[in-house]
Write a protein that holds these residues in place. Structure first.
Motif, PDB file in Angstrom:
ATOM      1  N   GLU A 227       0.798  -1.217   0.000  1.00 29.45           N
ATOM      2  CA  GLU A 227       0.000   0.000   0.000  1.00 29.45           C
ATOM      3  C   GLU A 227       0.839   1.279   0.000  1.00 29.45           C
ATOM      4  O   GLU A 227       0.294   2.376  -0.042  1.00 29.45           O
ATOM      5  N   GLY A 228       2.157   1.139   0.093  1.00 29.97           N
ATOM      6  CA  GLY A 228       3.011   2.322   0.126  1.00 29.97           C
ATOM      7  C   GLY A 228       2.838   3.138   1.395  1.00 29.97           C
ATOM      8  O   GLY A 228       2.955   4.358   1.385  1.00 29.97           O
ATOM      9  N   ARG A 229       2.525   2.442   2.486  1.00 31.07           N
ATOM     10  CA  ARG A 229       2.319   3.096   3.779  1.00 31.07           C
ATOM     11  C   ARG A 229       3.347   2.572   4.763  1.00 31.07           C
ATOM     12  O   ARG A 229       4.077   1.629   4.476  1.00 31.07           O
ATOM     13  N   THR A 230       3.382   3.179   5.940  1.00 33.09           N
ATOM     14  CA  THR A 230       4.256   2.666   6.988  1.00 33.09           C
ATOM     15  C   THR A 230       3.448   1.754   7.907  1.00 33.09           C
ATOM     16  O   THR A 230       2.220   1.839   7.974  1.00 33.09           O
ATOM     17  N   ILE A 231       4.159   0.899   8.613  1.00 29.45           N
ATOM     18  CA  ILE A 231       3.509   0.052   9.606  1.00 29.45           C
ATOM     19  C   ILE A 231       2.853   0.927  10.664  1.00 29.45           C
ATOM     20  O   ILE A 231       1.750   0.645  11.121  1.00 29.45           O
ATOM     21  N   SER A 232       3.515   2.009  11.045  1.00 33.42           N
ATOM     22  CA  SER A 232       2.935   2.928  12.037  1.00 33.42           C
ATOM     23  C   SER A 232       1.599   3.483  11.572  1.00 33.42           C
ATOM     24  O   SER A 232       0.657   3.603  12.364  1.00 33.42           O
ATOM     25  N   ASP A 233       1.496   3.844  10.298  1.00 35.56           N
ATOM     26  CA  ASP A 233       0.224   4.341   9.760  1.00 35.56           C
ATOM     27  C   ASP A 233      -0.887   3.307   9.931  1.00 35.56           C
ATOM     28  O   ASP A 233      -1.985   3.625  10.370  1.00 35.56           O
ATOM     29  N   ILE A 234      -0.583   2.073   9.571  1.00 32.43           N
ATOM     30  CA  ILE A 234      -1.578   1.006   9.630  1.00 32.43           C
ATOM     31  C   ILE A 234      -1.992   0.738  11.074  1.00 32.43           C
ATOM     32  O   ILE A 234      -3.182   0.621  11.384  1.00 32.43           O
ATOM     33  N   ILE A 235      -1.022   0.682  11.985  1.00 34.45           N
ATOM     34  CA  ILE A 235      -1.328   0.419  13.385  1.00 34.45           C
ATOM     35  C   ILE A 235      -2.111   1.575  13.995  1.00 34.45           C
ATOM     36  O   ILE A 235      -3.084   1.360  14.727  1.00 34.45           O
ATOM     37  N   ASN A 236      -1.716   2.823  13.713  1.00 33.98           N
ATOM     38  CA  ASN A 236      -2.452   3.975  14.232  1.00 33.98           C
ATOM     39  C   ASN A 236      -3.903   3.952  13.776  1.00 33.98           C
ATOM     40  O   ASN A 236      -4.823   4.183  14.565  1.00 33.98           O
TER      41      ASN A 236
END
Length: 63
Positions: free
Chosen positions: A33-42
């Motif tokens: 998705e071109g995102r960070t793990i932090s983005d997904i977890i948040n």
């Protein structure tokens, strides 16, 4: 959200232990998705807290 500089944006760092398969799934999802793990977890934690009567959350920790 940036890949670096979370602290400047008002975020806090925490350490959590994840099962290996969950970590692998997060890494693959973030890459796809071109995102960070932090983005997904948040995002997941905000949704969880809203659904389960937790604190009101905002996407911007500075507000």
């Amino acid at each position: 959200m940036p890949r670096r500089g979370y602290r400047r944006l008002g975020y806090r760092g925490v350490y959590v232990y994840l099962a290996r398969d969950i970590h692998t799934a997060l890494v693959l999802k973030a890459l796809n998705e071109g995102r960070t793990i932090s983005d997904i977890i948040n995002e997941a934690l905000e949704e969880y807290l809203e659904r389960h009567g937790g604190i009101q959350t905002t996407s911007n920790p500075n507000s």
